[in-house]
Design a protein around this motif. Structure first.
Motif, PDB file in Angstrom:
ATOM      1  N   ASP A  76      28.898  37.058  25.671  1.00  0.00           N
ATOM      2  CA  ASP A  76      29.852  38.007  25.468  1.00  0.00           C
ATOM      3  C   ASP A  76      31.138  38.344  26.431  1.00  0.00           C
ATOM      4  O   ASP A  76      30.782  38.200  27.378  1.00  0.00           O
ATOM      5  N   PRO A  77      32.660  37.980  26.377  1.00  0.00           N
ATOM      6  CA  PRO A  77      33.590  37.571  26.594  1.00  0.00           C
ATOM      7  C   PRO A  77      33.827  39.473  27.981  1.00  0.00           C
ATOM      8  O   PRO A  77      34.439  39.606  28.346  1.00  0.00           O
ATOM      9  N   ASP A  80      31.454  38.154  30.821  1.00  0.00           N
ATOM     10  CA  ASP A  80      30.799  37.374  30.959  1.00  0.00           C
ATOM     11  C   ASP A  80      32.264  36.090  30.925  1.00  0.00           C
ATOM     12  O   ASP A  80      33.030  36.030  30.200  1.00  0.00           O
ATOM     13  N   ALA A  81      31.972  35.539  32.071  1.00  0.00           N
ATOM     14  CA  ALA A  81      32.965  34.437  31.956  1.00  0.00           C
ATOM     15  C   ALA A  81      32.447  33.110  31.104  1.00  0.00           C
ATOM     16  O   ALA A  81      31.390  33.305  32.094  1.00  0.00           O
ATOM     17  N   ILE A  82      33.494  32.766  30.574  1.00  0.00           N
ATOM     18  CA  ILE A  82      32.800  31.343  29.859  1.00  0.00           C
ATOM     19  C   ILE A  82      34.045  30.336  29.532  1.00  0.00           C
ATOM     20  O   ILE A  82      34.723  30.576  29.538  1.00  0.00           O
ATOM     21  N   ASN A  84      34.187  26.350  27.908  1.00  0.00           N
ATOM     22  CA  ASN A  84      33.788  25.943  26.551  1.00  0.00           C
ATOM     23  C   ASN A  84      33.635  24.867  26.986  1.00  0.00           C
ATOM     24  O   ASN A  84      33.654  23.910  27.289  1.00  0.00           O
ATOM     25  N   GLN A 138      28.933  26.131  25.115  1.00  0.00           N
ATOM     26  CA  GLN A 138      29.290  26.767  26.004  1.00  0.00           C
ATOM     27  C   GLN A 138      28.572  27.537  27.325  1.00  0.00           C
ATOM     28  O   GLN A 138      27.504  28.056  27.080  1.00  0.00           O
ATOM     29  N   GLY A 140      28.052  30.582  29.896  1.00  0.00           N
ATOM     30  CA  GLY A 140      28.616  31.588  30.736  1.00  0.00           C
ATOM     31  C   GLY A 140      28.067  32.067  31.752  1.00  0.00           C
ATOM     32  O   GLY A 140      26.669  31.943  32.115  1.00  0.00           O
ATOM     33  N   THR A 176      37.941  29.054  32.666  1.00  0.00           N
ATOM     34  CA  THR A 176      40.014  29.664  33.340  1.00  0.00           C
ATOM     35  C   THR A 176      39.592  29.739  34.499  1.00  0.00           C
ATOM     36  O   THR A 176      38.930  29.830  35.301  1.00  0.00           O
ATOM     37  N   GLU A 181      39.468  35.514  36.629  1.00  0.00           N
ATOM     38  CA  GLU A 181      38.199  36.173  36.457  1.00  0.00           C
ATOM     39  C   GLU A 181      37.064  37.119  37.756  1.00  0.00           C
ATOM     40  O   GLU A 181      36.232  37.769  37.507  1.00  0.00           O
TER      41      GLU A 181
END
Length: 346
Positions: A76-77, A80-82, A84, A138, A140, A176, A181
């Motif tokens: 979940d953003p 979490d740092a996600i 792709n 993805q 995370g 990102t 983050e």
């Protein structure tokens, strides 16, 4: 034998009997209290053979089913740092290939790390599984937990692990900015630190100490079941698999003693991890009720973790503060007992 001698003999015998009786009474008084078999207990206690062939009451745990672990929450953003991970257009990767490419550990430093795949059939994000095919992935890493905020070193390790996974399945990751983050992680950690509540009451024996069986018998009547660790009992959540509503603990060495009847316990601790338990379970109300009932039936006194007796005014103040805490958590989408709150406060 003269009447005087007979009288002295009788008097001496009476004194000796009194001394023996007093010694037995004192010894019995100082022994830890033992559980008592009560036919009205509806089978909570079963009688099993003791090591010496005698029969002693023990807690029958066959009636209870301990919770099993639920699937870990999805990435979940908000927490979490996600990154792709894109495949070539039209490409899919089998679940077996994805699982083989996963890193051996699911942690980055002190933070959980996870990879999810977009199921090509269901369109749902899920942990890679055999027999499935995935059109995207993805990865995370959690921004914060009770170990603190995600730092630069942990973010770099996250990048390395994610890149290795992407290379193994011929995919391209998109990350990102680390500085962004890490800043988000610090903000989330600050929020969590201010709103992380873990309550503990102590129940201390007023007079005679308690045996483990005595504690277990009284706790079982209030809904506690044995935990996975010695000296630990829990009240399970109404939904199977969720963390317990309350935890009762006593000295683990006492619980493992060879002679449990002689094992003395003088203090119990009652715990409530606020962020882990749904507000609808009314955990604090139940905590107060349990503490009061145990103290009354076991002749103890309820105190805070500093040994100060708890008054009704103190409990009312804690209850008011908790209502405000619950509301704040809900406004930030970290409602107590939710999947996100359980991850953040862990």
């Amino acid at each position: 034998m003269s009447s005087l001698q007979i009288g002295l003999a009788i008097a001496g015998g009476a004194v000796l009997a009194a001394v023996v009786a007093h010694g037995a009474w004192t010894s019995r008084k100082n022994q830890p209290r033992q559980p008592v078999q009560d036919p009205r207990d509806s089978g909570l206690l079963a009688v099993e053979p003791g090591l010496d062939g005698s029969e002693e009451p023990t807690l029958d745990v066959s009636r209870f089913t301990l919770p099993v672990a639920l699937r870990k929450p999805a990435l979940d953003p908000l927490i979490d740092a996600i990154a792709n991970i894109a495949l070539e257009p039209g490409s899919v990767v089998s679940g077996e290939a994805a699982m083989a490419a996963l890193p051996p550990t699911r942690r980055v430093g002190t933070k959980p790390f996870a990879v999810e795949g977009l199921n090509a059939v269901t369109g749902q994000w899920e942990a890679p599984a055999g027999g499935q095919r995935y059109s995207a992935f993805q990865a995370g890493v959690q921004l914060a937990n009770r170990s603190g905020a995600l730092n630069e070193i942990e973010f770099s390790e996250f990048v390395v692990k994610t890149q290795a996974f992407a290379d193994a399945i011929s995919a391209t990751p998109e990350f990102t900015e680390m500085v962004d983050e890490v800043a988000r992680a610090k903000e989330l950690d600050q929020f969590a630190s201010v709103h992380d509540a873990q309550l503990m009451f102590s129940i201390r024996a007023r007079n005679a100490s308690w045996s483990p069986g005595y504690v277990q018998q009284h706790a079982a009547k209030l809904g506690f079941v044995p935990g996975v660790m010695p000296g630990r009992m829990v009240i399970a959540a109404s939904t199977e698999g969720l963390p317990p509503v309350l935890v009762l603990e006593f000295d683990s060495q006492a619980a493992l003693a060879e002679d449990l009847e002689q094992s003395a316990i003088r203090e119990l601790s009652l715990h409530l991890d606020v962020g882990q338990v749904d507000r609808g379970e009314q955990p604090f109300e139940r905590m107060c009720e349990v503490a009061i009932q145990l103290s009354q039936t076991m002749e103890g006194v309820v105190t805070d973790d500093n040994g100060r007796p708890l008054t009704q005014d103190t409990l009312n103040g804690i209850a008011r503060d908790l209502q405000g805490l619950y509301s704040t958590l809900e406004m930030r989408d970290f409602a107590a007992g939710s999947a996100l709150a359980r991850r953040l406060f862990s």
